[in-house]
Design a protein around this motif. Structure first.
Motif, PDB file in Angstrom:
ATOM      1  N   TYR A   1       0.645  -0.830   0.265  1.00  0.00           N
ATOM      2  CA  TYR A   1       0.062  -0.595   0.201  1.00  0.00           C
ATOM      3  C   TYR A   1       0.679   1.377  -0.007  1.00  0.00           C
ATOM      4  O   TYR A   1       1.933   1.342   0.799  1.00  0.00           O
ATOM      5  CB  TYR A   1      -1.017  -0.391   1.331  1.00  0.00           C
TER       6      TYR A   1
ATOM      7  N   ASP B   1       2.403   7.486   0.248  1.00  0.00           N
ATOM      8  CA  ASP B   1       1.367   8.273  -0.195  1.00  0.00           C
ATOM      9  C   ASP B   1      -0.210   8.398   0.752  1.00  0.00           C
ATOM     10  O   ASP B   1      -0.568   9.158   0.789  1.00  0.00           O
ATOM     11  CB  ASP B   1       1.587   8.968  -1.350  1.00  0.00           C
ATOM     12  N   ARG B   2      -0.707   7.164  -0.095  1.00  0.00           N
ATOM     13  CA  ARG B   2      -2.491   6.599  -0.067  1.00  0.00           C
ATOM     14  C   ARG B   2      -1.906   6.694   2.034  1.00  0.00           C
ATOM     15  O   ARG B   2      -2.715   7.340   2.200  1.00  0.00           O
ATOM     16  CB  ARG B   2      -2.230   5.455  -0.299  1.00  0.00           C
TER      17      ARG B   2
ATOM     18  N   ALA C   1      -2.077  10.131   3.446  1.00  0.00           N
ATOM     19  CA  ALA C   1      -3.464  10.534   3.345  1.00  0.00           C
ATOM     20  C   ALA C   1      -4.385   9.746   4.017  1.00  0.00           C
ATOM     21  O   ALA C   1      -5.565  11.013   4.827  1.00  0.00           O
ATOM     22  CB  ALA C   1      -4.018  10.461   1.634  1.00  0.00           C
ATOM     23  N   GLU C   2      -4.908   8.872   3.845  1.00  0.00           N
ATOM     24  CA  GLU C   2      -5.301   8.528   5.236  1.00  0.00           C
ATOM     25  C   GLU C   2      -5.680   8.580   6.627  1.00  0.00           C
ATOM     26  O   GLU C   2      -6.724   8.808   7.440  1.00  0.00           O
ATOM     27  CB  GLU C   2      -5.686   6.309   5.037  1.00  0.00           C
TER      28      GLU C   2
ATOM     29  N   HIS D   1      -5.740  -2.700   7.554  1.00  0.00           N
ATOM     30  CA  HIS D   1      -5.936  -1.229   6.637  1.00  0.00           C
ATOM     31  C   HIS D   1      -8.097  -0.866   6.545  1.00  0.00           C
ATOM     32  O   HIS D   1      -8.381  -0.025   5.983  1.00  0.00           O
ATOM     33  CB  HIS D   1      -5.644  -1.624   5.613  1.00  0.00           C
TER      34      HIS D   1
ATOM     35  N   LEU E   1      -9.670   2.001   6.231  1.00  0.00           N
ATOM     36  CA  LEU E   1     -10.777   2.277   5.295  1.00  0.00           C
ATOM     37  C   LEU E   1     -11.991   3.197   5.370  1.00  0.00           C
ATOM     38  O   LEU E   1     -12.882   3.700   4.773  1.00  0.00           O
ATOM     39  CB  LEU E   1     -10.088   1.895   4.160  1.00  0.00           C
TER      40      LEU E   1
END
Length: 52
Positions: A3, A6-7, A10-11, A31, A35
């Motif tokens: 994963y 950067d993601r 952001a999360e 995760h 999410l």
């Protein structure tokens, strides 16, 4: 599967901003759970924006 960092940033930033939880607490989540919180926050924001 990996994963992207950067993601993840952001999360974590998104959830921390809205719920004021610590980044460590958010990163400790699986995760899928993290999410789900992202999706719920987005739904709340959408409803609030539609009411305006």
């Amino acid at each position: 599967m990996t994963y992207g960092a950067d993601r993840i940033y952001a999360e974590v930033s998104y959830v921390a901003y809205h719920f004021h939880w610590s980044p460590d607490a958010i990163l400790d989540m699986e995760h899928a759970q993290r999410l789900r919180y992202v999706q719920e926050i987005a739904a709340i924001n959408t409803r609030l924006n539609e009411e305006r």
